[in-house]
Design an enzyme around this catalytic site. Sequence first.
Site, PDB file in Angstrom:
ATOM      1  N   MET A 133       0.825  -1.203   0.000  1.00  0.00           N
ATOM      2  CA  MET A 133       0.000   0.000   0.000  1.00  0.00           C
ATOM      3  C   MET A 133       0.864   1.259   0.000  1.00  0.00           C
ATOM      4  O   MET A 133       0.719   2.134  -0.826  1.00  0.00           O
ATOM      5  CB  MET A 133      -0.932   0.008   1.214  1.00  0.00           C
ATOM      6  CG  MET A 133      -2.003  -1.060   1.205  1.00  0.00           C
ATOM      7  SD  MET A 133      -3.095  -0.948   2.651  1.00  0.00           S
ATOM      8  CE  MET A 133      -2.222  -1.984   3.832  1.00  0.00           C
ATOM      9  N   GLU A 173       3.578   4.141  -0.337  1.00  0.00           N
ATOM     10  CA  GLU A 173       4.467   4.635  -1.373  1.00  0.00           C
ATOM     11  C   GLU A 173       5.367   5.727  -0.801  1.00  0.00           C
ATOM     12  O   GLU A 173       5.077   6.254   0.279  1.00  0.00           O
ATOM     13  CB  GLU A 173       3.652   5.203  -2.546  1.00  0.00           C
ATOM     14  CG  GLU A 173       2.755   4.174  -3.210  1.00  0.00           C
ATOM     15  CD  GLU A 173       1.948   4.741  -4.369  1.00  0.00           C
ATOM     16  OE1 GLU A 173       1.235   3.961  -5.014  1.00  0.00           O
ATOM     17  OE2 GLU A 173       2.033   5.969  -4.616  1.00  0.00           O
ATOM     18  N   PHE A 226       8.568   0.297   2.260  1.00  0.00           N
ATOM     19  CA  PHE A 226       8.297  -0.213   3.608  1.00  0.00           C
ATOM     20  C   PHE A 226       7.433  -1.481   3.568  1.00  0.00           C
ATOM     21  O   PHE A 226       6.551  -1.669   4.414  1.00  0.00           O
ATOM     22  CB  PHE A 226       7.598   0.845   4.488  1.00  0.00           C
ATOM     23  CG  PHE A 226       8.279   2.182   4.534  1.00  0.00           C
ATOM     24  CD1 PHE A 226       9.659   2.283   4.479  1.00  0.00           C
ATOM     25  CD2 PHE A 226       7.528   3.348   4.649  1.00  0.00           C
ATOM     26  CE1 PHE A 226      10.290   3.519   4.528  1.00  0.00           C
ATOM     27  CE2 PHE A 226       8.143   4.584   4.703  1.00  0.00           C
ATOM     28  CZ  PHE A 226       9.533   4.674   4.637  1.00  0.00           C
ATOM     29  N   THR A 236       6.553  -5.078   4.218  1.00  0.00           N
ATOM     30  CA  THR A 236       6.864  -6.221   5.061  1.00  0.00           C
ATOM     31  C   THR A 236       6.808  -7.501   4.234  1.00  0.00           C
ATOM     32  O   THR A 236       5.878  -7.696   3.451  1.00  0.00           O
ATOM     33  CB  THR A 236       5.859  -6.303   6.224  1.00  0.00           C
ATOM     34  OG1 THR A 236       5.899  -5.077   6.956  1.00  0.00           O
ATOM     35  CG2 THR A 236       6.191  -7.455   7.158  1.00  0.00           C
ATOM     36  N   TYR A 295     -12.287   0.098  -0.480  1.00  0.00           N
ATOM     37  CA  TYR A 295     -13.283  -0.436   0.452  1.00  0.00           C
ATOM     38  C   TYR A 295     -12.820  -1.771   1.033  1.00  0.00           C
ATOM     39  O   TYR A 295     -13.049  -2.058   2.210  1.00  0.00           O
ATOM     40  CB  TYR A 295     -14.629  -0.583  -0.258  1.00  0.00           C
ATOM     41  CG  TYR A 295     -15.131   0.718  -0.840  1.00  0.00           C
ATOM     42  CD1 TYR A 295     -15.733   1.676  -0.030  1.00  0.00           C
ATOM     43  CD2 TYR A 295     -14.964   1.011  -2.196  1.00  0.00           C
ATOM     44  CE1 TYR A 295     -16.183   2.891  -0.548  1.00  0.00           C
ATOM     45  CE2 TYR A 295     -15.405   2.217  -2.731  1.00  0.00           C
ATOM     46  CZ  TYR A 295     -16.006   3.148  -1.895  1.00  0.00           C
ATOM     47  OH  TYR A 295     -16.423   4.350  -2.410  1.00  0.00           O
ATOM     48  N   GLU A 312      -6.072  -6.110  10.816  1.00  0.00           N
ATOM     49  CA  GLU A 312      -4.649  -5.785  10.839  1.00  0.00           C
ATOM     50  C   GLU A 312      -4.304  -4.982  12.093  1.00  0.00           C
ATOM     51  O   GLU A 312      -3.310  -5.259  12.774  1.00  0.00           O
ATOM     52  CB  GLU A 312      -4.266  -4.984   9.593  1.00  0.00           C
ATOM     53  CG  GLU A 312      -2.797  -4.574   9.573  1.00  0.00           C
ATOM     54  CD  GLU A 312      -2.385  -3.914   8.263  1.00  0.00           C
ATOM     55  OE1 GLU A 312      -1.221  -3.467   8.176  1.00  0.00           O
ATOM     56  OE2 GLU A 312      -3.212  -3.848   7.326  1.00  0.00           O
ATOM     57  N   GLN A 354      15.224   1.940  31.548  1.00  0.00           N
ATOM     58  CA  GLN A 354      15.734   2.757  32.652  1.00  0.00           C
ATOM     59  C   GLN A 354      15.997   1.904  33.893  1.00  0.00           C
ATOM     60  O   GLN A 354      17.030   2.053  34.561  1.00  0.00           O
ATOM     61  CB  GLN A 354      14.732   3.869  32.982  1.00  0.00           C
ATOM     62  CG  GLN A 354      15.197   4.853  34.040  1.00  0.00           C
ATOM     63  CD  GLN A 354      16.336   5.743  33.561  1.00  0.00           C
ATOM     64  OE1 GLN A 354      16.490   5.939  32.358  1.00  0.00           O
ATOM     65  NE2 GLN A 354      17.122   6.261  34.479  1.00  0.00           N
ATOM     66  N   GLY A 412      -1.496   2.153   9.954  1.00  0.00           N
ATOM     67  CA  GLY A 412      -2.160   3.430  10.210  1.00  0.00           C
ATOM     68  C   GLY A 412      -1.561   4.056  11.449  1.00  0.00           C
ATOM     69  O   GLY A 412      -1.560   3.453  12.520  1.00  0.00           O
ATOM     70  N   THR A 413      -1.031   5.263  11.323  1.00  0.00           N
ATOM     71  CA  THR A 413      -0.394   5.921  12.463  1.00  0.00           C
ATOM     72  C   THR A 413      -1.394   6.135  13.592  1.00  0.00           C
ATOM     73  O   THR A 413      -2.612   6.176  13.371  1.00  0.00           O
ATOM     74  CB  THR A 413       0.189   7.284  12.064  1.00  0.00           C
ATOM     75  OG1 THR A 413      -0.894   8.159  11.693  1.00  0.00           O
ATOM     76  CG2 THR A 413       1.161   7.158  10.910  1.00  0.00           C
TER      77      THR A 413
END
Length: 381
Positions: free
Chosen positions: A125, A127, A156, A158, A235, A244, A338, A366-367
């Site tokens: 998906m 680009e 990117f 996978t 869609y 996902e 830490q 999706g961010t």
Amino acid sequence: MTARYLREEHHIFRDAFRKFLEKEAYPYYEEWEKRGIIPRSFWAKMGENGFLCPWVDEQYGGFNADFAYSVVINEELEKVGSSMVGIGLHNDIVVPYLASYGTEEQKRKWLPKCVSGEIITAIAMTEPGAGSDLAGISTTAVKDGDYYIVNGQKTFITNGIHADLIIVACKTDPNAKPPHRGISLLVVERDTPGFTRGRKLEKVGLRAQDTAELFFNDAKVPKENLLGEEGKGFYYLMEKLQQERLVVAIAAQTAAEVMFELTKQYVMQRSAFGKRISEFQTVQFRLAEMATEIALGRTFVDRVIEEHMQGKNVVTHVSMAKWWITEMAKRVAAESMQLHGGYGYMEEYEIARRYRDIPVSAIYAGTNEMMKTIIARNLDL
């Protein structure tokens, strides 16, 4: 606390899969990280033992397993390491497109080999100029006789190096209004003329996971490789992105649980100023905070899994789970490093790898900013 969707057969399956991984994955994972790829031989062993796409219908080689089996597989793979994410992508993200939208001929051609491990899949998906904005993709597919001529670039991706079958989002109607109505999905096979792979991308984390650039220069894709209908690609993507994102949330939740246990064990063994680090109140409070957030995440993701298995619309809840749990896992990673002190920054300690691996979970599928946009849109503001 055992999730309600897990039954005795799922626990038996988990035990068998864990034993398989203890023999075939754990001893080699560090080597895979150094080499930058998980060997195809491991995929073949996964297929031979029934751990690839178990949900696929029996007539295509699967055993009609419910989604709880997928949950078990994704959790156990994440315990090995986050670079195993490509297997979850194959199992529960890419192959479902073939099962849902493929023709009978396509399913008979591809699904059995997806189950056996002979075929490894990917979905393209993103680009260079389009990420979360899928309607903004520029890769085109123009019909020419019995073929689609595909031009464009993806990045990117996978499983990009190993993939034998790639579902490519492209514009079959660049002039469509609105633009997303011109998107279709094409299945591109390994030896397609005009299709080439770029370099295996060097990432901060997920070092054993093969991520690549893909190039399409007048690539000739048979028209029979159209997945579903022309113009319906956007869609289809929107429908499948929910599972996902749930898979990402499950992996992040598991990673947080693993990091907490690593840290708990470390502070109970390490001493300073004459007593164990775990006896200091500040350390206890940090662990208490992490344990609480992890418990909240587990409760919520299990609820979303149940809703998903019941066929409910989980768009809002899965977006909530994806953003909150991945951010929680990032907080756990930082706190865990830490509390490990200087040793946490050393490569021989697993927490260092976990610290590198977890941030991307807030970006892919999706961010998290997009997740909040979806949630806000569904609040009827």
